[in-house]
Design a protein around this motif. Structure first.
Motif, PDB file in Angstrom:
ATOM      1  N   PRO A   1       0.691  -1.298  -0.127  1.00 13.64           N
ATOM      2  CA  PRO A   1       0.039   0.004  -0.063  1.00 13.64           C
ATOM      3  C   PRO A   1       0.704   1.421  -0.160  1.00 13.64           C
ATOM      4  O   PRO A   1       2.070   1.338   0.731  1.00 13.64           O
ATOM      5  CB  PRO A   1      -0.807  -0.106   1.249  1.00 13.64           C
ATOM      6  CG  PRO A   1      -0.218  -1.205   2.044  1.00 13.64           C
ATOM      7  CD  PRO A   1       0.525  -1.972   1.120  1.00 13.64           C
ATOM      8  N   SER A   2       0.463   2.269  -0.720  1.00 10.81           N
ATOM      9  CA  SER A   2       1.173   3.668  -0.851  1.00 10.81           C
ATOM     10  C   SER A   2       1.146   4.334   0.586  1.00 10.81           C
ATOM     11  O   SER A   2       0.342   3.881   1.356  1.00 10.81           O
ATOM     12  CB  SER A   2       0.404   4.505  -1.702  1.00 10.81           C
ATOM     13  OG  SER A   2      -0.604   5.050  -1.216  1.00 10.81           O
ATOM     14  N   CYS A   3       1.821   5.294   0.705  1.00  6.59           N
ATOM     15  CA  CYS A   3       1.873   5.925   1.994  1.00  6.59           C
ATOM     16  C   CYS A   3       0.847   6.478   2.303  1.00  6.59           C
ATOM     17  O   CYS A   3       0.218   6.576   3.411  1.00  6.59           O
ATOM     18  CB  CYS A   3       3.192   7.030   1.963  1.00  6.59           C
ATOM     19  SG  CYS A   3       4.712   6.059   1.735  1.00  6.59           S
ATOM     20  N   ASP A   4       0.037   7.185   1.118  1.00  2.00           N
ATOM     21  CA  ASP A   4      -1.236   7.876   1.452  1.00  2.00           C
ATOM     22  C   ASP A   4      -2.459   6.703   1.949  1.00  2.00           C
ATOM     23  O   ASP A   4      -3.048   7.246   2.534  1.00  2.00           O
ATOM     24  CB  ASP A   4      -1.712   8.548  -0.043  1.00  2.00           C
ATOM     25  CG  ASP A   4      -0.801   9.745  -0.365  1.00  2.00           C
ATOM     26  OD1 ASP A   4      -0.317  10.339   0.796  1.00  2.00           O
ATOM     27  OD2 ASP A   4      -0.515  10.043  -1.683  1.00  2.00           O
ATOM     28  N   ASP A   5      -2.268   5.624   1.182  1.00  5.22           N
ATOM     29  CA  ASP A   5      -3.227   4.574   1.695  1.00  5.22           C
ATOM     30  C   ASP A   5      -3.159   4.260   3.014  1.00  5.22           C
ATOM     31  O   ASP A   5      -3.915   4.099   3.974  1.00  5.22           O
ATOM     32  CB  ASP A   5      -3.101   3.458   0.849  1.00  5.22           C
ATOM     33  CG  ASP A   5      -3.574   3.669  -0.718  1.00  5.22           C
ATOM     34  OD1 ASP A   5      -4.293   4.571  -0.879  1.00  5.22           O
ATOM     35  OD2 ASP A   5      -3.049   2.926  -1.560  1.00  5.22           O
ATOM     36  N   GLN A   6      -1.789   4.218   3.664  1.00  2.68           N
ATOM     37  CA  GLN A   6      -1.386   3.808   4.737  1.00  2.68           C
ATOM     38  C   GLN A   6      -2.158   4.847   5.960  1.00  2.68           C
ATOM     39  O   GLN A   6      -2.503   4.495   7.002  1.00  2.68           O
ATOM     40  CB  GLN A   6       0.143   3.511   5.128  1.00  2.68           C
ATOM     41  CG  GLN A   6       0.507   2.361   4.508  1.00  2.68           C
ATOM     42  CD  GLN A   6       2.196   2.163   4.618  1.00  2.68           C
ATOM     43  OE1 GLN A   6       2.576   2.551   5.445  1.00  2.68           O
ATOM     44  NE2 GLN A   6       2.654   1.573   3.522  1.00  2.68           N
ATOM     45  N   ALA A   7      -1.466   5.981   5.547  1.00  5.18           N
ATOM     46  CA  ALA A   7      -2.226   7.040   6.130  1.00  5.18           C
ATOM     47  C   ALA A   7      -3.774   7.027   6.361  1.00  5.18           C
ATOM     48  O   ALA A   7      -4.156   7.505   7.555  1.00  5.18           O
ATOM     49  CB  ALA A   7      -1.619   8.564   5.684  1.00  5.18           C
ATOM     50  N   ALA A   8      -4.257   6.610   5.384  1.00  7.32           N
ATOM     51  CA  ALA A   8      -5.882   6.869   5.323  1.00  7.32           C
ATOM     52  C   ALA A   8      -6.519   5.889   6.318  1.00  7.32           C
ATOM     53  O   ALA A   8      -7.358   5.914   7.011  1.00  7.32           O
ATOM     54  CB  ALA A   8      -6.332   6.706   4.120  1.00  7.32           C
TER      55      ALA A   8
END
Length: 121
Positions: free
Chosen positions: A24-31
């Motif tokens: 998962p991308s960093c943005d996905d992980q943050a979400a």
């Protein structure tokens, strides 16, 4: 024998497919973590730094050529990669002029900074 080869081929295909699983991308992980504001900014900065490539191959080659190690290599790679990522034509031109004048250290930094500022006017 054919059954054994088929089994090996299948195993290799399975391993290759699982090795290319997308993280998962960093943005996905943050979400997923429901981060917002400063916490999200901090997380994204660290995540992107951790997942970034180890360094530009050209910069690595230059560091090896200069026989740099430890903190000197780290500092050199950081500057080299930053210059490569955000360098403009003015930066390259000013660096070339500084090299012609055989400037180094603080004198080079000051010259390039003024040269780039003058080019932006």
């Amino acid at each position: 024998m054919k059954a054994l080869l088929s089994a090996l081929a299948s195993a290799l295909l399975f391993c290759a497919a699982s090795a290319h699983a997308v993280a998962p991308s960093c943005d996905d992980q943050a979400a997923e973590k429901k981060l917002a504001g400063a916490a999200k900014t901090s997380f994204l900065k660290k995540c992107n730094a951790d997942t970034a490539p180890a360094g530009d191959a050209a910069c690595d080659a230059k560091a090896a050529e200069k026989k740099l190690a430890g903190a000197a290599k780290t500092s050199f790679l950081k500057k080299c990669n930053a210059d490569a990522a955000g360098g403009s034509a003015a930066d390259a031109s000013c660096d070339a002029k500084a090299a012609e004048k055989k400037l180094a250290g603080a004198a080079k930094t000051s010259f390039v900074k003024k040269c780039v500022a003058d080019a932006g006017k």
